[in-house]
Design a protein around this motif. Structure first.
Motif, PDB file in Angstrom:
ATOM      1  N   TYR A  31       0.839  -1.205   0.000  1.00  0.00           N
ATOM      2  CA  TYR A  31       0.000   0.000   0.000  1.00  0.00           C
ATOM      3  C   TYR A  31       0.874   1.255   0.000  1.00  0.00           C
ATOM      4  O   TYR A  31       0.653   2.178  -0.783  1.00  0.00           O
ATOM      5  CB  TYR A  31      -0.953   0.007   1.201  1.00  0.00           C
ATOM      6  CG  TYR A  31      -1.772   1.270   1.266  1.00  0.00           C
ATOM      7  CD1 TYR A  31      -2.895   1.414   0.462  1.00  0.00           C
ATOM      8  CD2 TYR A  31      -1.393   2.329   2.087  1.00  0.00           C
ATOM      9  CE1 TYR A  31      -3.633   2.589   0.486  1.00  0.00           C
ATOM     10  CE2 TYR A  31      -2.123   3.496   2.109  1.00  0.00           C
ATOM     11  CZ  TYR A  31      -3.230   3.627   1.310  1.00  0.00           C
ATOM     12  OH  TYR A  31      -3.953   4.803   1.318  1.00  0.00           O
ATOM     13  N   PHE A  38      -1.391   7.224  -6.878  1.00  0.00           N
ATOM     14  CA  PHE A  38      -2.811   7.385  -7.169  1.00  0.00           C
ATOM     15  C   PHE A  38      -3.406   8.469  -6.277  1.00  0.00           C
ATOM     16  O   PHE A  38      -2.925   8.726  -5.187  1.00  0.00           O
ATOM     17  CB  PHE A  38      -3.545   6.059  -6.952  1.00  0.00           C
ATOM     18  CG  PHE A  38      -3.008   4.948  -7.814  1.00  0.00           C
ATOM     19  CD1 PHE A  38      -3.453   4.778  -9.111  1.00  0.00           C
ATOM     20  CD2 PHE A  38      -2.032   4.078  -7.329  1.00  0.00           C
ATOM     21  CE1 PHE A  38      -2.963   3.769  -9.917  1.00  0.00           C
ATOM     22  CE2 PHE A  38      -1.527   3.060  -8.118  1.00  0.00           C
ATOM     23  CZ  PHE A  38      -1.982   2.911  -9.420  1.00  0.00           C
ATOM     24  N   THR A  40      -6.354   8.356  -4.880  1.00  0.00           N
ATOM     25  CA  THR A  40      -7.358   7.749  -4.015  1.00  0.00           C
ATOM     26  C   THR A  40      -6.729   6.543  -3.319  1.00  0.00           C
ATOM     27  O   THR A  40      -5.679   6.063  -3.745  1.00  0.00           O
ATOM     28  CB  THR A  40      -8.590   7.304  -4.841  1.00  0.00           C
ATOM     29  OG1 THR A  40      -9.523   6.664  -3.970  1.00  0.00           O
ATOM     30  CG2 THR A  40      -8.206   6.357  -5.959  1.00  0.00           C
ATOM     31  N   THR A  42      -8.270   3.640  -3.138  1.00  0.00           N
ATOM     32  CA  THR A  42      -8.880   2.426  -3.696  1.00  0.00           C
ATOM     33  C   THR A  42      -7.904   1.573  -4.501  1.00  0.00           C
ATOM     34  O   THR A  42      -7.754   0.371  -4.240  1.00  0.00           O
ATOM     35  CB  THR A  42     -10.101   2.782  -4.564  1.00  0.00           C
ATOM     36  OG1 THR A  42     -11.009   3.554  -3.765  1.00  0.00           O
ATOM     37  CG2 THR A  42     -10.796   1.541  -5.070  1.00  0.00           C
ATOM     38  N   VAL A  43      -7.230   2.138  -5.485  1.00  0.00           N
ATOM     39  CA  VAL A  43      -6.340   1.353  -6.354  1.00  0.00           C
ATOM     40  C   VAL A  43      -5.168   0.756  -5.573  1.00  0.00           C
ATOM     41  O   VAL A  43      -4.905  -0.447  -5.687  1.00  0.00           O
ATOM     42  CB  VAL A  43      -5.868   2.184  -7.565  1.00  0.00           C
ATOM     43  CG1 VAL A  43      -4.844   1.407  -8.387  1.00  0.00           C
ATOM     44  CG2 VAL A  43      -7.050   2.586  -8.430  1.00  0.00           C
ATOM     45  N   PRO A  44      -4.454   1.543  -4.755  1.00  0.00           N
ATOM     46  CA  PRO A  44      -3.365   0.913  -3.999  1.00  0.00           C
ATOM     47  C   PRO A  44      -3.847  -0.128  -2.985  1.00  0.00           C
ATOM     48  O   PRO A  44      -3.152  -1.107  -2.726  1.00  0.00           O
ATOM     49  CB  PRO A  44      -2.667   2.080  -3.300  1.00  0.00           C
ATOM     50  CG  PRO A  44      -3.507   3.264  -3.494  1.00  0.00           C
ATOM     51  CD  PRO A  44      -4.469   2.995  -4.594  1.00  0.00           C
ATOM     52  N   THR A  45      -5.054   0.049  -2.446  1.00  0.00           N
ATOM     53  CA  THR A  45      -5.608  -0.950  -1.529  1.00  0.00           C
ATOM     54  C   THR A  45      -5.884  -2.253  -2.268  1.00  0.00           C
ATOM     55  O   THR A  45      -5.593  -3.340  -1.758  1.00  0.00           O
ATOM     56  CB  THR A  45      -6.893  -0.425  -0.857  1.00  0.00           C
ATOM     57  OG1 THR A  45      -6.563   0.747  -0.078  1.00  0.00           O
ATOM     58  CG2 THR A  45      -7.522  -1.467   0.058  1.00  0.00           C
ATOM     59  N   VAL A  46      -6.410  -2.169  -3.483  1.00  0.00           N
ATOM     60  CA  VAL A  46      -6.687  -3.365  -4.279  1.00  0.00           C
ATOM     61  C   VAL A  46      -5.385  -4.074  -4.666  1.00  0.00           C
ATOM     62  O   VAL A  46      -5.285  -5.307  -4.560  1.00  0.00           O
ATOM     63  CB  VAL A  46      -7.525  -3.020  -5.530  1.00  0.00           C
ATOM     64  CG1 VAL A  46      -7.596  -4.188  -6.497  1.00  0.00           C
ATOM     65  CG2 VAL A  46      -8.921  -2.568  -5.122  1.00  0.00           C
ATOM     66  N   ILE A  47      -4.383  -3.331  -5.088  1.00  0.00           N
ATOM     67  CA  ILE A  47      -3.082  -3.925  -5.442  1.00  0.00           C
ATOM     68  C   ILE A  47      -2.474  -4.619  -4.221  1.00  0.00           C
ATOM     69  O   ILE A  47      -2.009  -5.763  -4.316  1.00  0.00           O
ATOM     70  CB  ILE A  47      -2.118  -2.863  -6.006  1.00  0.00           C
ATOM     71  CG1 ILE A  47      -2.630  -2.345  -7.349  1.00  0.00           C
ATOM     72  CG2 ILE A  47      -0.704  -3.438  -6.150  1.00  0.00           C
ATOM     73  CD1 ILE A  47      -1.896  -1.102  -7.854  1.00  0.00           C
ATOM     74  N   VAL A  94     -11.442  -2.112   1.355  1.00  0.00           N
ATOM     75  CA  VAL A  94     -11.599  -0.978   0.435  1.00  0.00           C
ATOM     76  C   VAL A  94     -12.672  -0.026   0.963  1.00  0.00           C
ATOM     77  O   VAL A  94     -12.486   1.201   0.975  1.00  0.00           O
ATOM     78  CB  VAL A  94     -11.929  -1.458  -0.997  1.00  0.00           C
ATOM     79  CG1 VAL A  94     -12.341  -0.301  -1.887  1.00  0.00           C
ATOM     80  CG2 VAL A  94     -10.728  -2.182  -1.603  1.00  0.00           C
ATOM     81  N   TRP A  98     -12.075   3.777   2.016  1.00  0.00           N
ATOM     82  CA  TRP A  98     -12.797   4.851   1.347  1.00  0.00           C
ATOM     83  C   TRP A  98     -13.527   5.726   2.366  1.00  0.00           C
ATOM     84  O   TRP A  98     -13.435   6.947   2.332  1.00  0.00           O
ATOM     85  CB  TRP A  98     -13.800   4.286   0.327  1.00  0.00           C
ATOM     86  CG  TRP A  98     -14.600   5.396  -0.286  1.00  0.00           C
ATOM     87  CD1 TRP A  98     -14.243   6.174  -1.342  1.00  0.00           C
ATOM     88  CD2 TRP A  98     -15.871   5.878   0.165  1.00  0.00           C
ATOM     89  NE1 TRP A  98     -15.214   7.118  -1.579  1.00  0.00           N
ATOM     90  CE2 TRP A  98     -16.224   6.963  -0.662  1.00  0.00           C
ATOM     91  CE3 TRP A  98     -16.734   5.509   1.195  1.00  0.00           C
ATOM     92  CZ2 TRP A  98     -17.413   7.670  -0.496  1.00  0.00           C
ATOM     93  CZ3 TRP A  98     -17.910   6.210   1.355  1.00  0.00           C
ATOM     94  CH2 TRP A  98     -18.237   7.277   0.515  1.00  0.00           C
TER      95      TRP A  98
END
Length: 141
Positions: A31, A38, A40, A42-47, A94, A98
């Motif tokens: 993370y 990014f 937000t 969201t994207v680093p949390t998903v990765i 996520v 958020w």
């Protein structure tokens, strides 16, 4: 009960906590590496979730629950169960990030740590009670 017996009796929980800490480190460091790229969380949390779930599956299967599942059908069920449960905890992660970091403006690094505590508890329960539950003579214990 001596120390060795106590460790043996609690081996699964101790190894889950040990590999849980390592999985959390994989998640948190991933993370931190991707967050600056990014705008937000969201994207680093998903990765970070993807990388940590792969790590968690391998370590949980081999070292924590010592899965003896063999054969494509049984292994597929185990993997789908594991990744499905982790997908649910990923959605929780996520959503938590958020809500608390993006929407409410709390520090994302601290919120990521708090989120990981809830995720670890959920994932242990799912792994212990559903995914890697022990079977006796083909019946689930």
């Amino acid at each position: 009960m001596d120390g060795k017996e106590l460790l043996q009796k609690n081996r699964e929980l101790i190894s889950y906590l040990f590999f849980g800490v390592l999985t959390t480190l994989v998640n948190y460091v991933s993370y931190l590496l991707f967050a600056p790229l990014f705008g937000t969380t969201t994207v680093p949390t998903v990765i970070a979730w993807i990388l940590s779930v792969i790590f968690a599956y391998v370590t949980n299967r081999i070292f924590v629950f010592r899965s003896k599942v063999r054969g494509w059908k049984a292994l597929s069920f185990e993997m789908v169960s594991f990744f499905g449960a982790r997908a649910l905890s990923g959605v929780l992660d996520v959503g938590f990030m958020w809500l608390f970091a993006d929407y409410l403006g709390f520090n994302d690094k601290w919120m990521k740590l708090v989120s990981n505590v809830f995720v670890i508890i959920f994932n242990y329960a799912a792994s212990k009670l559903v995914i890697f539950r022990k079977k006796e003579n083909g019946a689930i214990k």
